[in-house]
Enzyme design. Structure first.
Site, PDB file in Angstrom:
ATOM      1  N   GLU A 167       0.823  -1.224   0.000  1.00  0.00           N
ATOM      2  CA  GLU A 167       0.000   0.000   0.000  1.00  0.00           C
ATOM      3  C   GLU A 167       0.855   1.272   0.000  1.00  0.00           C
ATOM      4  OE1 GLU A 167      -3.686   0.017   2.035  1.00  0.00           O
ATOM      5  OE2 GLU A 167      -3.787  -2.164   2.101  1.00  0.00           O
TER       6      GLU A 167
ATOM      7  N   THR B 130       5.271   2.127  -0.486  1.00  0.00           N
ATOM      8  CA  THR B 130       6.489   1.913   0.298  1.00  0.00           C
ATOM      9  C   THR B 130       6.743   3.105   1.234  1.00  0.00           C
ATOM     10  OG1 THR B 130       7.827   3.013  -1.363  1.00  0.00           O
ATOM     11  CG2 THR B 130       7.537   0.632  -1.624  1.00  0.00           C
ATOM     12  N   SER B 131       7.711   2.923   2.128  1.00  0.00           N
ATOM     13  CA  SER B 131       8.065   4.037   3.037  1.00  0.00           C
ATOM     14  C   SER B 131       8.503   5.261   2.242  1.00  0.00           C
ATOM     15  CB  SER B 131       9.185   3.607   3.990  1.00  0.00           C
ATOM     16  OG  SER B 131       8.686   2.690   4.939  1.00  0.00           O
TER      17      SER B 131
HETATM   18  C1  LIG Z   1       2.276  -9.218   0.183  1.00  0.00           C
HETATM   19  C2  LIG Z   1       1.851  -8.141  -0.765  1.00  0.00           C
HETATM   20  C3  LIG Z   1       0.499  -7.876  -0.923  1.00  0.00           C
HETATM   21  C4  LIG Z   1       0.077  -6.898  -1.849  1.00  0.00           C
HETATM   22  N1  LIG Z   1      -1.277  -6.707  -2.048  1.00  0.00           N
HETATM   23  C5  LIG Z   1      -1.668  -5.866  -3.038  1.00  0.00           C
HETATM   24  C6  LIG Z   1      -3.066  -5.760  -3.374  1.00  0.00           C
HETATM   25  O1  LIG Z   1      -3.930  -6.402  -2.778  1.00  0.00           O
HETATM   26  N2  LIG Z   1      -3.405  -4.940  -4.411  1.00  0.00           N
HETATM   27  C7  LIG Z   1      -2.489  -4.202  -5.105  1.00  0.00           C
HETATM   28  O2  LIG Z   1      -2.884  -3.486  -6.023  1.00  0.00           O
HETATM   29  N3  LIG Z   1      -1.164  -4.281  -4.791  1.00  0.00           N
HETATM   30  C8  LIG Z   1      -0.741  -5.096  -3.787  1.00  0.00           C
HETATM   31  N4  LIG Z   1       0.607  -5.194  -3.484  1.00  0.00           N
HETATM   32  C9  LIG Z   1       1.566  -4.408  -4.256  1.00  0.00           C
HETATM   33  C10 LIG Z   1       2.243  -3.319  -3.443  1.00  0.00           C
HETATM   34  O3  LIG Z   1       1.352  -2.263  -3.206  1.00  0.00           O
HETATM   35  C11 LIG Z   1       3.497  -2.901  -4.220  1.00  0.00           C
HETATM   36  O4  LIG Z   1       4.428  -3.954  -4.099  1.00  0.00           O
HETATM   37  C12 LIG Z   1       4.104  -1.615  -3.698  1.00  0.00           C
HETATM   38  O5  LIG Z   1       3.259  -0.533  -4.001  1.00  0.00           O
HETATM   39  C13 LIG Z   1       5.503  -1.341  -4.278  1.00  0.00           C
HETATM   40  O6  LIG Z   1       5.516  -1.506  -5.669  1.00  0.00           O
HETATM   41  P1  LIG Z   1       6.680  -2.390  -6.340  1.00  0.00           P
HETATM   42  O7  LIG Z   1       6.697  -3.675  -5.604  1.00  0.00           O
HETATM   43  O8  LIG Z   1       6.405  -2.462  -7.805  1.00  0.00           O
HETATM   44  O9  LIG Z   1       8.000  -1.618  -6.055  1.00  0.00           O
HETATM   45  P2  LIG Z   1       8.643  -0.439  -6.964  1.00  0.00           P
HETATM   46  O10 LIG Z   1       7.600   0.587  -7.222  1.00  0.00           O
HETATM   47  O11 LIG Z   1       9.322  -1.042  -8.118  1.00  0.00           O
HETATM   48  O12 LIG Z   1       9.705   0.156  -5.960  1.00  0.00           O
HETATM   49  C14 LIG Z   1      11.017  -0.388  -5.802  1.00  0.00           C
HETATM   50  C15 LIG Z   1      11.792   0.530  -4.870  1.00  0.00           C
HETATM   51  O13 LIG Z   1      11.926   1.830  -5.468  1.00  0.00           O
HETATM   52  C16 LIG Z   1      11.420   2.808  -4.598  1.00  0.00           C
HETATM   53  N5  LIG Z   1      10.810   3.897  -5.365  1.00  0.00           N
HETATM   54  C17 LIG Z   1       9.905   3.818  -6.371  1.00  0.00           C
HETATM   55  N6  LIG Z   1       9.553   5.019  -6.800  1.00  0.00           N
HETATM   56  C18 LIG Z   1      10.249   5.925  -6.042  1.00  0.00           C
HETATM   57  C19 LIG Z   1      10.328   7.349  -5.997  1.00  0.00           C
HETATM   58  N7  LIG Z   1       9.582   8.118  -6.818  1.00  0.00           N
HETATM   59  N8  LIG Z   1      11.144   7.903  -5.080  1.00  0.00           N
HETATM   60  C20 LIG Z   1      11.879   7.146  -4.233  1.00  0.00           C
HETATM   61  N9  LIG Z   1      11.852   5.810  -4.231  1.00  0.00           N
HETATM   62  C21 LIG Z   1      11.036   5.198  -5.120  1.00  0.00           C
HETATM   63  C22 LIG Z   1      10.397   2.090  -3.733  1.00  0.00           C
HETATM   64  O14 LIG Z   1      10.161   2.786  -2.508  1.00  0.00           O
HETATM   65  C23 LIG Z   1      11.085   0.755  -3.526  1.00  0.00           C
HETATM   66  O15 LIG Z   1      12.032   0.854  -2.491  1.00  0.00           O
HETATM   67  C24 LIG Z   1       1.041  -6.153  -2.556  1.00  0.00           C
HETATM   68  C25 LIG Z   1       2.405  -6.393  -2.354  1.00  0.00           C
HETATM   69  C26 LIG Z   1       2.815  -7.391  -1.487  1.00  0.00           C
HETATM   70  C27 LIG Z   1       4.289  -7.649  -1.338  1.00  0.00           C
END
Ligand SMILES: Cc1cc2nc3c(=O)[nH]c(=O)nc-3n(C[C@H](O)[C@H](O)[C@H](O)COP(=O)(O)OP(=O)(O)OC[C@H]3O[C@@H](n4cnc5c(N)ncnc54)[C@H](O)[C@@H]3O)c2cc1C
Length: 380
Positions: A363, A365-366
Protein backbone atom coordinates in the site's frame (compact mmCIF):
# COMPACT_ATOMS: atom_id res chain seq x y z
CA UNK A 1 -1.22 1.71 25.37
CA UNK A 2 -4.38 2.66 27.28
CA UNK A 3 -6.83 5.18 25.92
CA UNK A 4 -10.09 6.19 27.52
CA UNK A 5 -11.52 3.57 25.20
CA UNK A 6 -15.25 3.27 24.79
CA UNK A 7 -16.72 0.08 26.20
CA UNK A 8 -17.79 -0.91 22.67
CA UNK A 9 -14.21 -0.68 21.36
CA UNK A 10 -13.01 -2.77 24.29
CA UNK A 11 -15.62 -5.44 23.61
CA UNK A 12 -14.87 -5.57 19.89
CA UNK A 13 -11.14 -5.84 20.65
CA UNK A 14 -11.83 -8.67 23.11
CA UNK A 15 -13.93 -10.51 20.50
CA UNK A 16 -11.10 -10.30 17.96
CA UNK A 17 -8.53 -11.36 20.60
CA UNK A 18 -10.59 -14.39 21.67
CA UNK A 19 -11.12 -15.44 18.05
CA UNK A 20 -7.43 -15.09 17.24
CA UNK A 21 -6.37 -17.11 20.27
CA UNK A 22 -8.84 -19.91 19.57
CA UNK A 23 -8.95 -20.20 15.80
CA UNK A 24 -5.66 -18.74 14.55
CA UNK A 25 -2.93 -19.14 17.17
CA UNK A 26 -2.81 -22.96 17.21
CA UNK A 27 -2.25 -23.10 13.42
CA UNK A 28 0.00 -20.10 12.81
CA UNK A 29 3.23 -21.98 12.10
CA UNK A 30 1.50 -24.74 10.11
CA UNK A 31 -0.08 -22.18 7.75
CA UNK A 32 3.18 -20.25 7.58
CA UNK A 33 5.22 -23.32 6.65
CA UNK A 34 2.79 -24.57 3.99
CA UNK A 35 1.72 -21.10 2.86
CA UNK A 36 -1.88 -22.18 3.39
CA UNK A 37 -4.60 -19.57 2.98
CA UNK A 38 -7.28 -20.62 5.49
CA UNK A 39 -10.64 -19.75 3.93
CA UNK A 40 -12.53 -21.05 6.96
CA UNK A 41 -10.97 -18.40 9.21
CA UNK A 42 -12.52 -15.66 7.08
CA UNK A 43 -15.91 -17.36 7.23
CA UNK A 44 -15.53 -17.28 11.03
CA UNK A 45 -14.48 -13.64 11.03
CA UNK A 46 -17.52 -12.95 8.86
CA UNK A 47 -19.84 -14.58 11.39
CA UNK A 48 -18.44 -12.18 14.01
CA UNK A 49 -19.05 -9.17 11.77
CA UNK A 50 -15.34 -8.53 11.27
CA UNK A 51 -15.38 -8.82 7.46
CA UNK A 52 -17.41 -5.64 7.21
CA UNK A 53 -16.35 -3.74 10.30
CA UNK A 54 -17.19 -0.23 9.06
CA UNK A 55 -19.87 -1.27 6.55
CA UNK A 56 -23.24 0.16 7.66
CA UNK A 57 -25.76 -2.32 9.03
CA UNK A 58 -28.15 -1.66 6.12
CA UNK A 59 -25.58 -3.36 3.85
CA UNK A 60 -25.02 -6.25 6.23
CA UNK A 61 -21.99 -4.83 8.04
CA UNK A 62 -21.27 -4.08 11.68
CA UNK A 63 -21.59 -0.31 11.33
CA UNK A 64 -18.62 0.34 13.62
CA UNK A 65 -16.07 3.15 13.41
CA UNK A 66 -12.47 3.20 12.21
CA UNK A 67 -11.36 3.15 15.87
CA UNK A 68 -12.91 -0.30 16.31
CA UNK A 69 -11.55 -1.32 12.91
CA UNK A 70 -7.91 -0.52 13.76
CA UNK A 71 -8.40 -2.24 17.12
CA UNK A 72 -9.54 -5.43 15.37
CA UNK A 73 -6.64 -5.42 12.90
CA UNK A 74 -4.14 -4.93 15.75
CA UNK A 75 -5.56 -7.82 17.76
CA UNK A 76 -5.48 -10.24 14.82
CA UNK A 77 -1.97 -9.10 13.75
CA UNK A 78 -0.62 -9.67 17.27
CA UNK A 79 -1.26 -13.35 16.61
CA UNK A 80 -0.74 -13.63 12.82
CA UNK A 81 0.34 -10.83 10.51
CA UNK A 82 -0.78 -12.77 7.43
CA UNK A 83 -4.38 -13.08 8.59
CA UNK A 84 -4.24 -9.44 9.69
CA UNK A 85 -3.07 -8.39 6.22
CA UNK A 86 -5.83 -10.34 4.48
CA UNK A 87 -8.48 -8.94 6.81
CA UNK A 88 -7.18 -5.41 6.24
CA UNK A 89 -7.06 -5.81 2.43
CA UNK A 90 -10.58 -7.27 2.37
CA UNK A 91 -12.09 -4.55 4.59
CA UNK A 92 -10.19 -1.45 3.43
CA UNK A 93 -9.54 -2.08 -0.23
CA UNK A 94 -12.20 -4.10 -2.05
CA UNK A 95 -15.04 -3.55 0.44
CA UNK A 96 -13.90 0.00 1.21
CA UNK A 97 -13.81 0.91 -2.50
CA UNK A 98 -17.36 -0.32 -3.16
CA UNK A 99 -18.61 1.36 0.02
CA UNK A 100 -17.01 4.69 -0.89
CA UNK A 101 -17.64 4.81 -4.63
CA UNK A 102 -20.32 2.23 -5.45
CA UNK A 103 -23.83 3.34 -6.35
CA UNK A 104 -26.79 2.11 -4.32
CA UNK A 105 -27.39 -0.91 -6.58
CA UNK A 106 -23.73 -1.96 -6.38
CA UNK A 107 -23.62 -1.51 -2.61
CA UNK A 108 -26.77 -3.58 -2.11
CA UNK A 109 -25.55 -6.29 -4.47
CA UNK A 110 -21.95 -6.74 -3.28
CA UNK A 111 -21.50 -5.42 0.27
CA UNK A 112 -23.68 -7.98 2.11
CA UNK A 113 -21.71 -10.85 0.56
CA UNK A 114 -18.39 -9.22 1.48
CA UNK A 115 -19.44 -8.16 4.98
CA UNK A 116 -20.76 -11.61 5.87
CA UNK A 117 -17.58 -13.34 4.69
CA UNK A 118 -19.53 -15.28 2.05
CA UNK A 119 -17.22 -13.63 -0.48
CA UNK A 120 -13.59 -12.62 0.01
CA UNK A 121 -12.60 -9.37 -1.68
CA UNK A 122 -9.58 -8.56 -3.86
CA UNK A 123 -8.38 -5.19 -5.11
CA UNK A 124 -6.15 -4.85 -8.14
CA UNK A 125 -4.10 -1.76 -8.83
CA UNK A 126 -0.47 -2.98 -9.01
CA UNK A 127 1.06 -4.52 -12.14
CA UNK A 128 4.43 -6.15 -12.83
CA UNK A 129 5.96 -2.94 -14.15
CA UNK A 130 3.87 -0.40 -12.29
CA UNK A 131 3.99 -0.59 -8.49
CA UNK A 132 4.81 2.79 -6.97
CA UNK A 133 4.12 4.26 -10.41
CA UNK A 134 0.63 2.73 -10.50
CA UNK A 135 -0.74 5.54 -12.65
CA UNK A 136 1.25 4.11 -15.56
CA UNK A 137 -0.82 0.90 -15.64
CA UNK A 138 -1.01 -1.21 -18.78
CA UNK A 139 -4.15 -3.24 -18.03
CA UNK A 140 -6.89 -1.78 -20.25
CA UNK A 141 -10.67 -1.61 -20.33
CA UNK A 142 -12.17 -0.78 -23.73
CA UNK A 143 -15.83 0.07 -24.24
CA UNK A 144 -17.59 -2.31 -26.62
CA UNK A 145 -21.29 -1.55 -26.97
CA UNK A 146 -22.76 -1.51 -23.46
CA UNK A 147 -19.91 -3.60 -22.06
CA UNK A 148 -16.26 -3.16 -21.21
CA UNK A 149 -13.54 -5.60 -22.28
CA UNK A 150 -10.62 -5.97 -19.87
CA UNK A 151 -7.16 -7.17 -20.88
CA UNK A 152 -3.98 -7.35 -18.81
CA UNK A 153 -2.55 -8.74 -15.58
CA UNK A 154 -2.56 -7.38 -12.05
CA UNK A 155 0.28 -8.59 -9.82
CA UNK A 156 0.80 -8.98 -6.08
CA UNK A 157 -2.92 -9.05 -5.44
CA UNK A 158 -4.06 -10.13 -2.01
CA UNK A 159 -6.65 -12.88 -2.75
CA UNK A 160 -5.84 -12.80 -6.47
CA UNK A 161 -6.98 -16.44 -6.70
CA UNK A 162 -9.50 -16.73 -3.86
CA UNK A 163 -11.21 -13.36 -4.05
CA UNK A 164 -14.75 -13.89 -5.35
CA UNK A 165 -15.36 -10.18 -5.81
CA UNK A 166 -12.58 -8.01 -7.20
CA UNK A 167 -12.27 -4.30 -7.74
CA UNK A 168 -9.92 -3.62 -10.63
CA UNK A 169 -8.50 -0.30 -11.76
CA UNK A 170 -7.82 -0.39 -15.51
CA UNK A 171 -6.68 2.17 -18.04
CA UNK A 172 -9.51 3.62 -20.11
CA UNK A 173 -7.55 6.53 -21.64
CA UNK A 174 -4.20 7.18 -23.23
CA UNK A 175 -1.04 6.29 -21.26
CA UNK A 176 0.42 9.07 -19.09
CA UNK A 177 -2.64 11.30 -19.40
CA UNK A 178 -4.81 12.62 -16.60
CA UNK A 179 -8.01 10.80 -15.63
CA UNK A 180 -7.10 7.78 -17.75
CA UNK A 181 -8.19 4.98 -15.39
CA UNK A 182 -11.54 3.60 -14.29
CA UNK A 183 -12.51 1.16 -11.54
CA UNK A 184 -14.69 -1.91 -12.15
CA UNK A 185 -16.16 -4.73 -10.10
CA UNK A 186 -15.41 -8.18 -11.53
CA UNK A 187 -16.93 -11.34 -10.10
CA UNK A 188 -15.10 -14.66 -10.01
CA UNK A 189 -16.51 -16.91 -12.70
CA UNK A 190 -16.71 -14.14 -15.27
CA UNK A 191 -15.28 -15.61 -18.51
CA UNK A 192 -11.79 -14.28 -19.17
CA UNK A 193 -11.01 -13.61 -15.48
CA UNK A 194 -8.64 -16.02 -13.74
CA UNK A 195 -6.13 -16.23 -10.93
CA UNK A 196 -2.49 -16.67 -11.89
CA UNK A 197 0.81 -17.40 -10.14
CA UNK A 198 0.75 -17.47 -6.35
CA UNK A 199 3.81 -15.76 -4.87
CA UNK A 200 6.14 -17.67 -2.52
CA UNK A 201 6.79 -15.00 0.09
CA UNK A 202 9.26 -14.15 2.85
CA UNK A 203 6.46 -13.43 5.32
CA UNK A 204 2.71 -12.95 5.53
CA UNK A 205 2.56 -16.45 4.16
CA UNK A 206 -0.97 -17.24 5.32
CA UNK A 207 -2.16 -14.35 3.19
CA UNK A 208 -2.64 -15.27 -0.45
CA UNK A 209 -0.79 -13.01 -2.92
CA UNK A 210 -1.30 -13.82 -6.61
CA UNK A 211 -1.83 -12.53 -10.11
CA UNK A 212 -5.25 -11.65 -11.50
CA UNK A 213 -5.41 -12.19 -15.26
CA UNK A 214 -7.92 -10.58 -17.62
CA UNK A 215 -8.13 -12.01 -21.14
CA UNK A 216 -10.93 -10.54 -23.23
CA UNK A 217 -12.90 -10.32 -19.98
CA UNK A 218 -16.28 -8.77 -20.78
CA UNK A 219 -18.15 -6.98 -18.00
CA UNK A 220 -21.28 -4.92 -17.95
CA UNK A 221 -21.14 -1.15 -17.65
CA UNK A 222 -23.28 -1.69 -14.52
CA UNK A 223 -20.09 -2.88 -12.83
CA UNK A 224 -18.26 0.40 -13.42
CA UNK A 225 -17.50 2.22 -10.14
CA UNK A 226 -18.18 5.94 -10.48
CA UNK A 227 -17.28 8.00 -13.49
CA UNK A 228 -15.09 6.94 -16.40
CA UNK A 229 -11.62 8.37 -15.74
CA UNK A 230 -12.07 8.63 -11.96
CA UNK A 231 -10.38 5.32 -11.10
CA UNK A 232 -6.95 6.54 -10.08
CA UNK A 233 -8.35 9.33 -7.86
CA UNK A 234 -10.62 6.73 -6.23
CA UNK A 235 -7.69 4.37 -5.73
CA UNK A 236 -5.66 7.05 -3.94
CA UNK A 237 -8.59 7.79 -1.63
CA UNK A 238 -9.06 4.09 -0.91
CA UNK A 239 -5.34 3.79 -0.15
CA UNK A 240 -5.59 6.64 2.40
CA UNK A 241 -7.98 4.47 4.42
CA UNK A 242 -6.01 1.32 3.70
CA UNK A 243 -2.81 2.85 5.02
CA UNK A 244 -4.44 3.38 8.41
CA UNK A 245 -5.14 -0.34 8.54
CA UNK A 246 -1.54 -1.17 7.54
CA UNK A 247 -0.41 1.08 10.41
CA UNK A 248 -2.68 -0.95 12.71
CA UNK A 249 -1.29 -4.18 11.23
CA UNK A 250 2.24 -2.91 11.97
CA UNK A 251 1.35 -2.02 15.56
CA UNK A 252 -0.17 -5.47 16.12
CA UNK A 253 3.00 -7.15 14.83
CA UNK A 254 5.20 -4.84 16.92
CA UNK A 255 3.16 -5.49 20.06
CA UNK A 256 3.28 -9.23 19.49
CA UNK A 257 7.06 -9.10 19.12
CA UNK A 258 7.51 -6.81 22.13
CA UNK A 259 5.32 -8.94 24.42
CA UNK A 260 7.29 -12.05 23.48
CA UNK A 261 10.58 -10.20 24.07
CA UNK A 262 9.50 -8.86 27.48
CA UNK A 263 8.48 -12.31 28.68
CA UNK A 264 11.61 -13.97 27.36
CA UNK A 265 13.91 -11.33 28.83
CA UNK A 266 12.50 -12.04 32.29
CA UNK A 267 12.82 -15.81 31.92
CA UNK A 268 16.20 -16.11 30.21
CA UNK A 269 19.14 -16.06 32.63
CA UNK A 270 22.76 -15.31 31.73
CA UNK A 271 25.51 -14.40 34.17
CA UNK A 272 23.18 -15.61 37.00
CA UNK A 273 20.45 -13.08 36.32
CA UNK A 274 17.56 -12.41 33.98
CA UNK A 275 18.77 -10.73 30.80
CA UNK A 276 16.18 -7.96 31.43
CA UNK A 277 18.58 -6.76 34.17
CA UNK A 278 21.06 -5.74 31.48
CA UNK A 279 20.60 -2.18 30.34
CA UNK A 280 21.46 -3.20 26.78
CA UNK A 281 18.28 -5.33 26.81
CA UNK A 282 15.95 -3.18 28.91
CA UNK A 283 16.70 -0.05 26.84
CA UNK A 284 15.63 -1.95 23.73
CA UNK A 285 12.31 -2.68 25.49
CA UNK A 286 12.01 0.99 26.46
CA UNK A 287 12.51 2.05 22.84
CA UNK A 288 9.97 -0.50 21.62
CA UNK A 289 7.31 0.61 24.11
CA UNK A 290 7.85 4.31 23.35
CA UNK A 291 7.82 3.90 19.58
CA UNK A 292 4.76 1.66 19.63
CA UNK A 293 2.90 4.21 21.75
CA UNK A 294 3.83 6.99 19.32
CA UNK A 295 2.73 4.85 16.36
CA UNK A 296 -0.60 4.24 18.09
CA UNK A 297 -1.17 7.95 18.62
CA UNK A 298 -0.54 8.65 14.92
CA UNK A 299 -2.80 5.78 13.89
CA UNK A 300 -5.70 6.73 16.17
CA UNK A 301 -5.36 10.34 15.03
CA UNK A 302 -5.72 9.26 11.38
CA UNK A 303 -8.59 6.90 12.26
CA UNK A 304 -10.40 9.68 14.11
CA UNK A 305 -10.08 12.02 11.10
CA UNK A 306 -11.35 9.27 8.83
CA UNK A 307 -14.37 8.74 11.11
CA UNK A 308 -15.15 12.44 10.91
CA UNK A 309 -14.76 12.46 7.10
CA UNK A 310 -11.97 15.04 7.38
CA UNK A 311 -8.88 15.14 5.14
CA UNK A 312 -6.31 12.65 6.44
CA UNK A 313 -3.93 11.90 3.55
CA UNK A 314 -0.97 13.33 5.50
CA UNK A 315 -1.91 11.66 8.79
CA UNK A 316 -2.58 8.27 7.17
CA UNK A 317 0.79 8.37 5.37
CA UNK A 318 2.58 9.41 8.59
CA UNK A 319 0.90 6.65 10.59
CA UNK A 320 1.69 4.02 7.94
CA UNK A 321 5.27 5.18 7.45
CA UNK A 322 6.13 5.44 11.13
CA UNK A 323 4.25 2.37 12.39
CA UNK A 324 5.66 0.11 9.67
CA UNK A 325 9.24 1.17 10.38
CA UNK A 326 8.58 0.64 14.10
CA UNK A 327 7.29 -2.87 13.37
CA UNK A 328 10.52 -3.73 11.53
CA UNK A 329 12.76 -2.20 14.24
CA UNK A 330 10.81 -3.83 17.08
CA UNK A 331 10.74 -7.30 15.59
CA UNK A 332 14.43 -7.02 14.66
CA UNK A 333 15.28 -6.14 18.27
CA UNK A 334 12.97 -8.89 19.54
CA UNK A 335 14.98 -11.46 17.55
CA UNK A 336 18.15 -9.96 19.07
CA UNK A 337 16.76 -10.29 22.60
CA UNK A 338 15.98 -13.96 21.95
CA UNK A 339 19.55 -14.53 20.76
CA UNK A 340 20.05 -17.84 18.94
CA UNK A 341 16.56 -19.01 19.94
CA UNK A 342 15.13 -16.02 18.10
CA UNK A 343 16.65 -17.36 14.91
CA UNK A 344 14.63 -20.58 15.10
CA UNK A 345 11.02 -21.41 14.33
CA UNK A 346 10.48 -22.64 17.91
CA UNK A 347 9.76 -19.07 19.03
CA UNK A 348 7.38 -16.55 17.48
CA UNK A 349 9.74 -13.62 16.93
CA UNK A 350 11.32 -14.82 13.67
CA UNK A 351 7.84 -14.80 12.10
CA UNK A 352 7.06 -11.30 13.38
CA UNK A 353 10.40 -10.26 11.87
CA UNK A 354 9.56 -11.74 8.46
CA UNK A 355 5.95 -10.49 8.49
CA UNK A 356 6.88 -6.96 9.54
CA UNK A 357 8.82 -6.20 6.36
CA UNK A 358 5.71 -6.22 4.19
CA UNK A 359 4.38 -3.27 6.16
CA UNK A 360 7.06 -0.94 4.77
CA UNK A 361 6.21 -2.07 1.21
CA UNK A 362 2.48 -2.81 0.72
CA UNK A 363 0.00 0.00 0.00
CA UNK A 364 2.89 2.32 -0.81
CA UNK A 365 6.49 1.91 0.30
CA UNK A 366 8.07 4.04 3.04
CA UNK A 367 9.68 6.14 0.32
CA UNK A 368 6.29 6.78 -1.29
CA UNK A 369 4.81 7.71 2.12
CA UNK A 370 7.61 10.26 2.53
CA UNK A 371 6.79 11.69 -0.91
CA UNK A 372 3.12 12.02 0.13
CA UNK A 373 4.02 13.59 3.49
CA UNK A 374 6.54 15.99 1.94
CA UNK A 375 4.01 17.06 -0.69
CA UNK A 376 1.44 17.75 2.04
CA UNK A 377 3.96 19.60 4.21
CA UNK A 378 5.09 21.76 1.29
CA UNK A 379 1.49 22.71 0.53
CA UNK A 380 1.72 24.75 3.71
C1 LIG B 1 2.28 -9.22 0.18
C2 LIG B 1 1.85 -8.14 -0.76
C3 LIG B 1 0.50 -7.88 -0.92
C4 LIG B 1 0.08 -6.90 -1.85
N1 LIG B 1 -1.28 -6.71 -2.05
C5 LIG B 1 -1.67 -5.87 -3.04
C6 LIG B 1 -3.07 -5.76 -3.37
O1 LIG B 1 -3.93 -6.40 -2.78
N2 LIG B 1 -3.40 -4.94 -4.41
C7 LIG B 1 -2.49 -4.20 -5.11
O2 LIG B 1 -2.88 -3.49 -6.02
N3 LIG B 1 -1.16 -4.28 -4.79
C8 LIG B 1 -0.74 -5.10 -3.79
N4 LIG B 1 0.61 -5.19 -3.48
C9 LIG B 1 1.57 -4.41 -4.26
C10 LIG B 1 2.24 -3.32 -3.44
O3 LIG B 1 1.35 -2.26 -3.21
C11 LIG B 1 3.50 -2.90 -4.22
O4 LIG B 1 4.43 -3.95 -4.10
C12 LIG B 1 4.10 -1.61 -3.70
O5 LIG B 1 3.26 -0.53 -4.00
C13 LIG B 1 5.50 -1.34 -4.28
O6 LIG B 1 5.52 -1.51 -5.67
P1 LIG B 1 6.68 -2.39 -6.34
O7 LIG B 1 6.70 -3.67 -5.60
O8 LIG B 1 6.40 -2.46 -7.81
O9 LIG B 1 8.00 -1.62 -6.06
P2 LIG B 1 8.64 -0.44 -6.96
O10 LIG B 1 7.60 0.59 -7.22
O11 LIG B 1 9.32 -1.04 -8.12
O12 LIG B 1 9.71 0.16 -5.96
C14 LIG B 1 11.02 -0.39 -5.80
C15 LIG B 1 11.79 0.53 -4.87
O13 LIG B 1 11.93 1.83 -5.47
C16 LIG B 1 11.42 2.81 -4.60
N5 LIG B 1 10.81 3.90 -5.37
C17 LIG B 1 9.90 3.82 -6.37
N6 LIG B 1 9.55 5.02 -6.80
C18 LIG B 1 10.25 5.92 -6.04
C19 LIG B 1 10.33 7.35 -6.00
N7 LIG B 1 9.58 8.12 -6.82
N8 LIG B 1 11.14 7.90 -5.08
C20 LIG B 1 11.88 7.15 -4.23
N9 LIG B 1 11.85 5.81 -4.23
C21 LIG B 1 11.04 5.20 -5.12
C22 LIG B 1 10.40 2.09 -3.73
O14 LIG B 1 10.16 2.79 -2.51
C23 LIG B 1 11.09 0.76 -3.53
O15 LIG B 1 12.03 0.85 -2.49
C24 LIG B 1 1.04 -6.15 -2.56
C25 LIG B 1 2.40 -6.39 -2.35
C26 LIG B 1 2.82 -7.39 -1.49
C27 LIG B 1 4.29 -7.65 -1.34
Amino acid sequence: MEFATEELTRQVGQTARDFANQYIKPYVMEWDESQHFPHEVFAGLGRLGLMGVVVPEEYGGSGLSYIEYVTVIQEIAKVCGGIGLSLAAHNSLCTGHILAFGNETQRKKFLPRLASGEAIGAWGLTEANTGSDAGNMQCTAVKDGKDWVLNGTKNWITHGISGQIAVVVARTGEPRTRNNATAFIVERGTPGFSGGKKENKLGMRASETAEMIFDQCRISDENRLGEVGDGFRQALAVLDGGRISIAALSIGIAKGAMEAAIQYSKERHQFDQPISNFQGISFKLADMATEIAAAELLTFQAADLKNRHLPMTRQAAMAKYYASEVAVRTSNDAVQIFGGYGYTKDFPVEKFYRDSKLCTIGEGTSEIQKIVIAREVLKG
